[in-house]
Design a protein around this motif. Sequence first.
Motif, PDB file in Angstrom:
ATOM      1  N   PRO A 149      -6.708  76.363  53.217  1.00 32.34           N
ATOM      2  CA  PRO A 149      -5.641  76.373  52.212  1.00 32.34           C
ATOM      3  C   PRO A 149      -4.693  75.172  52.341  1.00 32.34           C
ATOM      4  O   PRO A 149      -4.527  74.625  53.434  1.00 32.34           O
ATOM      5  CB  PRO A 149      -4.874  77.664  52.547  1.00 32.34           C
ATOM      6  N   LYS A 214      -4.121  81.152  48.944  1.00 29.06           N
ATOM      7  CA  LYS A 214      -5.589  81.188  49.115  1.00 29.06           C
ATOM      8  C   LYS A 214      -6.144  79.764  49.064  1.00 29.06           C
ATOM      9  O   LYS A 214      -5.598  78.922  48.361  1.00 29.06           O
ATOM     10  CB  LYS A 214      -6.215  81.973  47.953  1.00 29.06           C
ATOM     11  N   PRO A 215      -7.231  79.504  49.792  1.00 32.68           N
ATOM     12  CA  PRO A 215      -7.891  78.195  49.624  1.00 32.68           C
ATOM     13  C   PRO A 215      -8.246  77.992  48.139  1.00 32.68           C
ATOM     14  O   PRO A 215      -8.582  78.953  47.446  1.00 32.68           O
ATOM     15  CB  PRO A 215      -9.150  78.320  50.478  1.00 32.68           C
TER      16      PRO A 215
END
Length: 274
Positions: A149, A214-215
Motif C-alpha cells: 500500500p 488497501k494496496p
Amino acid sequence: MKILIASDMEGITGVTNWDQVTPGHPEYARFRKLMTGDVNAAVRGALNAGANEVIVADGHWNGSNILIEELDPRARLNSGSPSPFSMMQGINQNVDGVFFIGYHARQGSQGAVLDHTWSNTCVANVWLNDLIAGEYTLNAALAGHFNIPVLMISGDQTVCAQAFQQLGDLEIAIVKEATGHFSAECLPPDITGKMIQVAAQRALKRVKGKNTPKPFVLKTPINVTVELNSSDMADKAMSMPGVTRDGLKLTFSAEDMPKAYSAFRALVLMSYPR
Ligand SMILES: [Zn+2]
C-alpha cells in the motif's frame, strides 16, 4: 517493518518553478537541500514510529538530486537513472509500505505547482484501464502489483487530493497551497518538516494497527493509453510493437503492472523530439 520513500522534486517544500528543480540552474542547489530535508523528515517519522529499514528512491530527472552526505545515515539511497523500477526502485525488496514525498498533480490540473505526467515535453494524458493517471497512479499501481500500500503523500493540496481520491485514505502533508502552475503559498521547511514527520508517524501506526489503505491493485491485463503532445511524437512511438494509434493517443495492453510500467517508459522515451 520496511518503508520505501519514493521521492520527486516538484512537490518539495518551496518549489514553484522549473529553475528550482533543473540541474545546472543556480537555484537548483538550494532545492536539492530542501528535497533532502523533506525526505529526512519522512525517514525520521518512519524510524521513530517503529520502521526498522528505510530505502529512498530519488525519482526526479536523472535520479541524483538528494544530497547523500546530508541524508539520515539510517536510510539507504537508490540514486541514478535509468534503474529497473525508476521512481519506485526498491519496490521489489519486501517493502511493507510506500511514502510519496515531493509529488505533483497530474498534467492539466488547475491550482497545481508544475503539474505534469512523467514528461511535460511529451505526455498530455495517461490512462490505466480507463482511469486517468498521474505519476502517483502509475507508481501506486506498481506497488499494488507487489501488494504494497501507499501510506502517505506530501506535495501541494491538489496532488494530495488527487491521491486521496484515487488511492484511498492515505496520510497527507500539504507543504504548499498552489495558486497556479508557477505559484503557491509555501510553508517554510521548519514547519513542513514537522508536518511530514508527523504524517509519517501516523502512517506507521496504521501499519502496526493493520488499518492502512488497501494496496492499489489494477485488474490485469492492464490497458495503457498515452496521449502525446504532438503528431511527430506519436509517429515515433507508434512503431513500438503492440501499439495501436488513434490520433495522438497510443494504446497497448500489458499482462501486469511491471510490464505496463516498462512499456510506458519505453514509449515515452521513443516519443522524445530530437
Ligand atoms: Zn520530478
